[in-house]
Enzyme design. Structure first.
Site, short mmCIF file in Angstrom:
data_model
loop_
_atom_site.label_atom_id
_atom_site.label_comp_id
_atom_site.label_asym_id
_atom_site.label_seq_id
_atom_site.Cartn_x
_atom_site.Cartn_y
_atom_site.Cartn_z
N ARG A 162 -14.40 10.58 40.92
CA ARG A 162 -13.99 9.26 40.43
C ARG A 162 -14.47 9.03 39.01
O ARG A 162 -15.63 9.21 38.70
CB ARG A 162 -14.58 8.17 41.34
CG ARG A 162 -14.40 6.73 40.82
CD ARG A 162 -13.00 6.25 41.08
NE ARG A 162 -12.80 4.88 40.65
CZ ARG A 162 -12.81 3.82 41.46
NH1 ARG A 162 -13.04 3.97 42.75
NH2 ARG A 162 -12.58 2.60 41.00
N ASP A 176 -14.31 1.02 49.29
CA ASP A 176 -14.70 -0.39 49.24
C ASP A 176 -15.42 -0.76 50.53
O ASP A 176 -15.01 -0.36 51.62
CB ASP A 176 -13.47 -1.30 49.09
CG ASP A 176 -12.84 -1.19 47.71
OD1 ASP A 176 -13.51 -0.70 46.77
OD2 ASP A 176 -11.68 -1.59 47.56
P1 ATP Z 1 -10.58 -4.11 44.23
O1 ATP Z 1 -12.02 -4.48 44.35
O2 ATP Z 1 -9.65 -5.25 43.91
O3 ATP Z 1 -10.09 -3.31 45.39
P2 ATP Z 1 -11.10 -1.75 42.69
O4 ATP Z 1 -11.49 -1.15 44.00
O5 ATP Z 1 -10.15 -0.99 41.83
O6 ATP Z 1 -10.49 -3.20 42.92
P3 ATP Z 1 -13.45 -1.01 41.35
O7 ATP Z 1 -13.19 -0.67 39.93
O8 ATP Z 1 -13.55 0.14 42.32
O9 ATP Z 1 -12.39 -2.07 41.85
O10 ATP Z 1 -14.81 -1.83 41.51
C1 ATP Z 1 -15.14 -2.86 40.65
C2 ATP Z 1 -16.54 -3.38 41.01
O11 ATP Z 1 -16.55 -4.06 42.25
C3 ATP Z 1 -17.61 -2.32 41.15
O12 ATP Z 1 -18.42 -2.35 40.03
C4 ATP Z 1 -18.40 -2.74 42.39
O13 ATP Z 1 -19.79 -2.83 42.14
C5 ATP Z 1 -17.88 -4.11 42.68
N1 ATP Z 1 -17.88 -4.53 44.08
C6 ATP Z 1 -18.24 -5.78 44.49
N2 ATP Z 1 -18.13 -5.92 45.80
C7 ATP Z 1 -17.67 -4.73 46.28
C8 ATP Z 1 -17.36 -4.27 47.60
N3 ATP Z 1 -17.47 -5.08 48.68
N4 ATP Z 1 -16.96 -2.99 47.74
C9 ATP Z 1 -16.82 -2.19 46.65
N5 ATP Z 1 -17.12 -2.58 45.37
C10 ATP Z 1 -17.52 -3.84 45.19
CA CA Z 2 -10.27 -1.17 46.00
CA CA Z 3 -13.50 -0.17 44.60
#
Ligand code: ATP
Ligand code: CA
Ligand code: CA
Length: 269
Positions: free
Chosen positions: A84, A98
């Site tokens: 990643r 997530d």
């Molecule tokens: P989405 O969160 O809308 O699915 P994404 O998965 O593309 O979008 P990322 O770029 O993977 O978003 O993550 C962005 C930020 O979200 C990370 O820095 C992470 O620390 C934060 N974050 C907050 N809560 C969570 C969670 N429950 N699970 C995963 N990441 C989280």
């Molecule tokens: Ca996501």
């Molecule tokens: Ca994510």
């Protein structure tokens, strides 16, 4: 031990092999047990200006003795191990892990929000989650995952926009009319406790069904004290979101009504 639910996604490289490798890495970690894992489902692109490779999505139910922050750090570590790279939000990725639910914990720290704030209105999250954990309850909304998913199919095709400021409601309603062709219109009866007339604007989806009185999506804009309880699929936009609010709201609408997504440019994972 906590029962937690994670979402997995991949749209770069050998996608299903990467998802399998993520499950293997979790299983090999001390204090982590993979209880059940969904099938990997191919998610068709929601449409949009920018063509993106299709995702494989899935969910896994985990038992862990690790705390929530520690378990989230582990997920991020596995993401990096499996290639990643973080460029832009909602961009292409070899692996996205997530944390959806951590028992019935509600966590709001700078690095971690649990339940995952966008899980309640995403088909591609709820479908695999329901395969393996249908009775798990979203601790803020108070509904099972199964009920949330059913509601995305059977609820009223309208958006309840709850905001204390009439100006904010008017501006957002105008933006949604313009972007998605939504029109003003409310269900015949709406629960006054959940959607108070004084602070709610209603928008309906063209050619949608209104057989239910319960909207498929509630947006809580600048309403930090409003609870999600009983509302079903909900997007909370805190006052600090500023310019990102529109993007977040457009993406949520495209997730609930994929056919409208092609009118916007939002693709989200
Ligand atoms: P989405 O969160 O809308 O699915 P994404 O998965 O593309 O979008 P990322 O770029 O993977 O978003 O993550 C962005 C930020 O979200 C990370 O820095 C992470 O620390 C934060 N974050 C907050 N809560 C969570 C969670 N429950 N699970 C995963 N990441 C989280
Ligand atoms: Ca996501
Ligand atoms: Ca994510």
């Amino acid at each position: 031990m906590a029962a937690c639910l994670i979402a997995l996604g991949s749209n770069l490289g050998d996608r299903t092999a990467t998802l399998d490798a993520a499950i293997a890495a979790l299983s090999a970690t001390a204090g982590v047990q993979v209880v059940r894992c969904s099938a990997w489902q191919l998610t068709l692109p929601v449409g949009g200006r920018r063509a993106q490779p299709e995702f494989f999505n899935g969910a896994a139910l985990i038992e862990t003795s690790r705390g929530a922050a520690d378990f989230h750090a582990l997920l991020q570590q596995i993401e990096v191990q499996l290639g990643r790279q973080r460029h832009e939000r909602w961009g292409d990725r070899t692996l996205d892990l997530d944390l959806l639910l951590y028992g019935d914990a509600v966590i709001d720290s700078p690095a971690l929000t649990v339940p995952h704030p966008r899980m309640s209105f995403r088909h591609f999250v709820l479908e695999p989650a329901v395969q393996i954990a249908a009775p798990m309850v979203h601790p803020e909304i108070g509904w099972t995952l199964e009920r949330l998913l059913e509601h995305l199919d059977g609820g009223a095709d309208c958006v309840a926009l709850v905001a204390p400021s009439a100006t904010a409601r008017r501006e957002l309603a105008a933006a949604l009319r313009e972007r998605f062709g939504l029109t003003e219109g409310a269900p015949s009866i709406a629960d006054e406790r959940l959607w108070p007339t004084s602070s709610t604007a209603w928008l309906t989806v063209p050619d949608g069904q209104m057989s239910s009185e319960h909207p498929k999506l509630t947006i809580l804009l600048d309403s930090p004290t409003a609870s999600e309880a009983g509302r079903g699929p909900t997007l909370q936009i805190p006052p600090t979101k500023g310019d990102n609010a529109d993007r977040e709201i457009f993406a949520a609408i495209a997730a609930v009504w994929p056919r409208l997504g092609s009118r916007g440019d939002q693709r989200l994972q």
